[in-house]
Design a protein around this motif. Structure first.
Motif, short mmCIF file in Angstrom:
data_model
loop_
_atom_site.label_atom_id
_atom_site.label_comp_id
_atom_site.label_asym_id
_atom_site.label_seq_id
_atom_site.Cartn_x
_atom_site.Cartn_y
_atom_site.Cartn_z
N ASN A 1 0.72 -1.27 0.04
CA ASN A 1 0.14 -0.09 0.06
C ASN A 1 0.88 1.35 -0.18
O ASN A 1 0.42 2.18 0.49
CB ASN A 1 -1.02 0.03 1.15
N ILE A 2 2.04 1.14 -0.66
CA ILE A 2 2.76 2.37 -0.76
C ILE A 2 3.13 2.55 -2.40
O ILE A 2 3.49 1.64 -2.96
CB ILE A 2 4.35 2.16 -0.25
N PHE A 3 2.83 3.58 -2.87
CA PHE A 3 2.37 3.86 -4.27
C PHE A 3 3.51 4.97 -4.89
O PHE A 3 3.40 6.10 -4.03
CB PHE A 3 1.03 4.17 -4.67
N TYR A 4 4.45 4.79 -5.65
CA TYR A 4 5.45 5.79 -6.21
C TYR A 4 4.94 6.41 -7.56
O TYR A 4 5.22 7.64 -7.78
CB TYR A 4 6.90 5.31 -6.00
N SER A 5 4.68 5.46 -8.28
CA SER A 5 4.37 5.56 -9.67
C SER A 5 3.32 6.40 -10.20
O SER A 5 1.92 5.76 -9.81
CB SER A 5 4.66 4.54 -10.66
N TYR A 6 3.27 7.24 -11.15
CA TYR A 6 2.10 7.95 -11.63
C TYR A 6 1.11 6.85 -12.37
O TYR A 6 1.67 5.95 -12.89
CB TYR A 6 2.18 9.10 -12.52
N GLY A 7 -0.17 7.08 -12.40
CA GLY A 7 -1.14 6.20 -12.87
C GLY A 7 -2.11 5.45 -12.23
O GLY A 7 -1.86 5.67 -10.66
N ALA A 8 -2.77 4.52 -12.44
CA ALA A 8 -3.90 3.60 -11.76
C ALA A 8 -3.14 2.49 -10.95
O ALA A 8 -2.12 1.79 -11.56
CB ALA A 8 -4.90 2.97 -12.78
N HIS A 9 -3.50 2.25 -9.56
CA HIS A 9 -3.19 1.20 -8.81
C HIS A 9 -4.48 0.54 -8.35
O HIS A 9 -4.87 1.19 -7.63
CB HIS A 9 -2.26 1.76 -7.62
N ASN A 10 -4.49 -0.78 -8.65
CA ASN A 10 -5.70 -1.60 -8.19
C ASN A 10 -5.53 -2.04 -6.83
O ASN A 10 -4.14 -2.24 -6.30
CB ASN A 10 -5.94 -2.74 -9.23
N LEU A 11 -6.34 -1.87 -5.71
CA LEU A 11 -6.14 -2.18 -4.46
C LEU A 11 -6.80 -3.53 -4.15
O LEU A 11 -7.69 -4.16 -4.96
CB LEU A 11 -6.94 -1.17 -3.64
N SER A 12 -6.15 -4.20 -3.27
CA SER A 12 -6.60 -5.66 -2.95
C SER A 12 -6.87 -5.59 -1.58
O SER A 12 -5.84 -5.55 -0.71
CB SER A 12 -5.55 -6.58 -3.37
N ASN A 13 -7.85 -6.16 -1.18
CA ASN A 13 -8.14 -6.48 0.44
C ASN A 13 -7.91 -5.09 1.34
O ASN A 13 -7.59 -5.19 2.54
CB ASN A 13 -7.12 -7.49 0.82
#
Length: 114
Positions: A49-61
């Motif tokens: 749950n740490i996001f660095y890059s631009y764009g979409a990130h799908n989440l799980s649980n």
């Protein structure tokens, strides 16, 4: 002015109920600079749950009330999306720091924007 006062009163009510408060500063794991993070209910941050890059990130649980932390630099922001792959999204949030806890159960992706 009345609208502002009512908004502040409403926020105070939520904080008093414990619904809009972040975990205590000592218990919370810091979000790395340049990232957007989602805190677990106990204040920790899982590496997934740490996001660095631009764009979409799908989440799980990721369900229940969560705090999002924007530690990006240069005015970069993020959006919370009901759909996967960054669809049906909120406005862009650019302020840095901890956001009020919201129910992440219906949120399925985050989009990081420059």
């Amino acid at each position: 002015m009345r609208k502002i006062a009512m908004t502040v009163a409403g926020a105070a009510l939520l904080v008093g109920a414990g619904l809009a408060t972040a975990p205590g500063a000592q218990a919370a794991t810091p979000c790395p600079s340049g990232a957007v993070c989602i805190r677990e209910t106990n204040g920790t941050i899982l590496s997934k749950n740490i996001f660095y890059s631009y764009g979409a990130h799908n989440l799980s649980n990721v369900t229940g009330y969560r705090v999002v932390v924007n530690s990006q630099t240069g005015g970069a922001g993020f959006q919370e999306c009901l759909g996967y792959n960054g669809t049906n999204c909120s406005p862009v949030y650019r302020a840095t720091g901890d956001y009020a806890a919201i129910d992440y159960t219906p949120i399925n992706s985050l989009v990081l924007v420059p």
